[in-house]
Motif scaffolding. Structure first.
Motif, PDB file in Angstrom:
ATOM      1  N   THR A 119       3.344   4.596 -11.836  1.00 55.94           N
ATOM      2  CA  THR A 119       2.196   5.273 -11.235  1.00 55.94           C
ATOM      3  C   THR A 119       2.437   5.449  -9.738  1.00 55.94           C
ATOM      4  O   THR A 119       3.228   4.724  -9.123  1.00 55.94           O
ATOM      5  CB  THR A 119       0.907   4.460 -11.439  1.00 55.94           C
ATOM      6  N   LYS A 120       1.706   6.399  -9.156  1.00 55.91           N
ATOM      7  CA  LYS A 120       1.859   6.631  -7.720  1.00 55.91           C
ATOM      8  C   LYS A 120       1.285   5.475  -6.913  1.00 55.91           C
ATOM      9  O   LYS A 120       1.745   5.200  -5.802  1.00 55.91           O
ATOM     10  CB  LYS A 120       1.194   7.949  -7.327  1.00 55.91           C
ATOM     11  N   GLU A 121       0.258   4.788  -7.471  1.00 56.33           N
ATOM     12  CA  GLU A 121      -0.293   3.630  -6.765  1.00 56.33           C
ATOM     13  C   GLU A 121       0.747   2.526  -6.666  1.00 56.33           C
ATOM     14  O   GLU A 121       0.895   1.866  -5.629  1.00 56.33           O
ATOM     15  CB  GLU A 121      -1.542   3.121  -7.480  1.00 56.33           C
ATOM     16  N   GLU A 122       1.469   2.304  -7.744  1.00 48.17           N
ATOM     17  CA  GLU A 122       2.520   1.274  -7.742  1.00 48.17           C
ATOM     18  C   GLU A 122       3.645   1.658  -6.775  1.00 48.17           C
ATOM     19  O   GLU A 122       4.187   0.796  -6.067  1.00 48.17           O
ATOM     20  CB  GLU A 122       3.073   1.096  -9.151  1.00 48.17           C
ATOM     21  N   ALA A 123       3.989   2.941  -6.748  1.00 50.06           N
ATOM     22  CA  ALA A 123       5.047   3.401  -5.845  1.00 50.06           C
ATOM     23  C   ALA A 123       4.641   3.210  -4.391  1.00 50.06           C
ATOM     24  O   ALA A 123       5.437   2.760  -3.562  1.00 50.06           O
ATOM     25  CB  ALA A 123       5.374   4.868  -6.120  1.00 50.06           C
ATOM     26  N   ARG A 124       3.399   3.546  -4.066  1.00 47.96           N
ATOM     27  CA  ARG A 124       2.932   3.373  -2.690  1.00 47.96           C
ATOM     28  C   ARG A 124       2.937   1.914  -2.255  1.00 47.96           C
ATOM     29  O   ARG A 124       3.114   1.606  -1.078  1.00 47.96           O
ATOM     30  CB  ARG A 124       1.520   3.952  -2.552  1.00 47.96           C
ATOM     31  N   ALA A 125       2.749   1.031  -3.196  1.00 45.68           N
ATOM     32  CA  ALA A 125       2.665  -0.388  -2.858  1.00 45.68           C
ATOM     33  C   ALA A 125       4.032  -1.047  -2.681  1.00 45.68           C
ATOM     34  O   ALA A 125       4.101  -2.206  -2.274  1.00 45.68           O
ATOM     35  CB  ALA A 125       1.883  -1.127  -3.942  1.00 45.68           C
ATOM     36  N   HIS A 126       5.112  -0.332  -2.979  1.00 38.57           N
ATOM     37  CA  HIS A 126       6.451  -0.920  -2.901  1.00 38.57           C
ATOM     38  C   HIS A 126       7.389  -0.047  -2.052  1.00 38.57           C
ATOM     39  O   HIS A 126       8.263   0.639  -2.582  1.00 38.57           O
ATOM     40  CB  HIS A 126       7.039  -1.113  -4.292  1.00 38.57           C
ATOM     41  N   PRO A 127       7.191  -0.028  -0.745  1.00 36.92           N
ATOM     42  CA  PRO A 127       8.094   0.761   0.105  1.00 36.92           C
ATOM     43  C   PRO A 127       9.464   0.088   0.222  1.00 36.92           C
ATOM     44  O   PRO A 127       9.565  -1.145   0.105  1.00 36.92           O
ATOM     45  CB  PRO A 127       7.365   0.759   1.456  1.00 36.92           C
ATOM     46  N   PRO A 128      10.537   0.829   0.442  1.00 38.26           N
ATOM     47  CA  PRO A 128      11.856   0.227   0.658  1.00 38.26           C
ATOM     48  C   PRO A 128      11.871  -0.619   1.922  1.00 38.26           C
ATOM     49  O   PRO A 128      11.027  -0.452   2.810  1.00 38.26           O
ATOM     50  CB  PRO A 128      12.781   1.446   0.791  1.00 38.26           C
ATOM     51  N   GLU A 129      12.824  -1.520   2.007  1.00 38.65           N
ATOM     52  CA  GLU A 129      12.885  -2.426   3.150  1.00 38.65           C
ATOM     53  C   GLU A 129      13.096  -1.686   4.467  1.00 38.65           C
ATOM     54  O   GLU A 129      12.549  -2.084   5.503  1.00 38.65           O
ATOM     55  CB  GLU A 129      14.020  -3.437   2.942  1.00 38.65           C
TER      56      GLU A 129
END
Length: 297
Positions: A119-129
């Motif tokens: 989901t896009k919510e999950e993607a937003r919550a996990h930015p790359p380092e």
């Protein structure tokens, strides 16, 4: 999300620091190209990618939208690390092309990471380092717009159209490719019956294949295409070449002038020496005549 494969990881610049202890790193960019070759090629590419990843905001839609000031800062860093001449056309094109490629590559991998989440919510919550949260959110905002999705679908369709099909473990050769090949063979044979000139072969290849904006078909991204006579880059190239010719002529004229000036100076010294000798001989002659007059009764 599927677990990531184990790899060599991101470049940390350890090799660069080792080379920098000896000064700037030599990089060779051939004439007519915009990509380095041979020694230190990989080091140059890794360094540019590192600088773009850490000092350029990747939320811009394309490289052309990145502020000029941000680009110039990276230009200065690259010129400080490598032996490149910004006033040489090939070196400048090499730096700009590699930075643009690194920007697109980084954006591609970030987008791929974004799409790997359910989901896009999950993607937003996990930015790359390596990407700050505000920048990551701007990237997500861009990828979630309808205009971007339409463009992405369009590009995907064009990609599949260009992809060659396979059959029986061999690539099909399309009739269009056969036609281009026959045209090149005919033109090459007409212009060079011996078919030994590499320059004529390259001219025939360019004429038949043509070029797109900033890209020469069949020769890769590292080759600088020959601009059309009506383009601004062609005029700039022509003017630059004329300036270089005038500089060369001016240098030759200055050398000739210096040689003539040295010759004139040498002649002046010789002439002054001759005058001194003449004055001395004349003085001796007058002295002898005076002494003879005094001895006469």
């Amino acid at each position: 999300m599927a677990p990531r494969k184990k790899g060599r990881g991101k470049a940390t610049g350890a090799m660069l620091e080792k080379f920098q202890k000896k000064g700037q790193i030599a990089v060779q960019v051939p004439a007519g190209a915009r990509g380095p070759i041979a020694k230190n090629e990989r080091l140059f590419k890794e360094r540019v990618t590192y600088l773009v990843r850490h000092f350029i905001d990747v939320h811009y839609k394309s490289w052309s939208e990145v502020p000029k000031q941000d680009k110039e800062e990276i230009y200065a860093r690259i010129l400080g690390d490598f032996e490149l001449d910004w006033h040489r056309h090939e070196d400048q094109a090499c730096i700009k092309a590699r930075m643009a490629y690194s920007f697109r590559s980084i954006k591609f991998h970030l987008h791929k990471l974004y799409k790997s989440y359910a989901t896009k919510e999950e993607a937003r919550a996990h930015p790359p380092e390596e990407v700050a949260m505000p920048i990551w959110e701007k990237c997500c905002d861009l990828w979630e717009t309808e205009a971007y999705k339409i463009e992405e679908d369009k590009n995907m369709i064009e990609f599949y159209k260009r992809t060659r099909t396979r059959a029986n473990s061999s690539w099909w050769v399309t009739p269009a490719c056969e036609e281009l090949y026959e045209r090149m063979k005919t033109l090459y044979a007409d212009r060079d019956p011996t078919q030994t000139s590499r320059e004529i072969a390259e001219e025939v290849f360019r004429k038949v294949m043509g070029s797109k904006c900033g890209y020469m078909r069949g020769l890769g991204n590292s080759v600088i295409p020959i601009p059309s006579p009506s383009s601004r880059s062609y005029l700039v190239t022509q003017l630059t070449q004329e300036v270089e010719r005038y500089k060369s002529k001016l240098k030759i004229s200055e050398e000739k002038y210096d040689t003539l000036q040295n010759n004139v100076t040498t002649l002046m010294f010789q002439l002054a020496s001759y005058h001194e000798k003449i004055d001395l001989l004349w003085s001796e002659r007058n002295s002898q005549e005076n002494s003879q007059d005094e001895t006469l009764p």
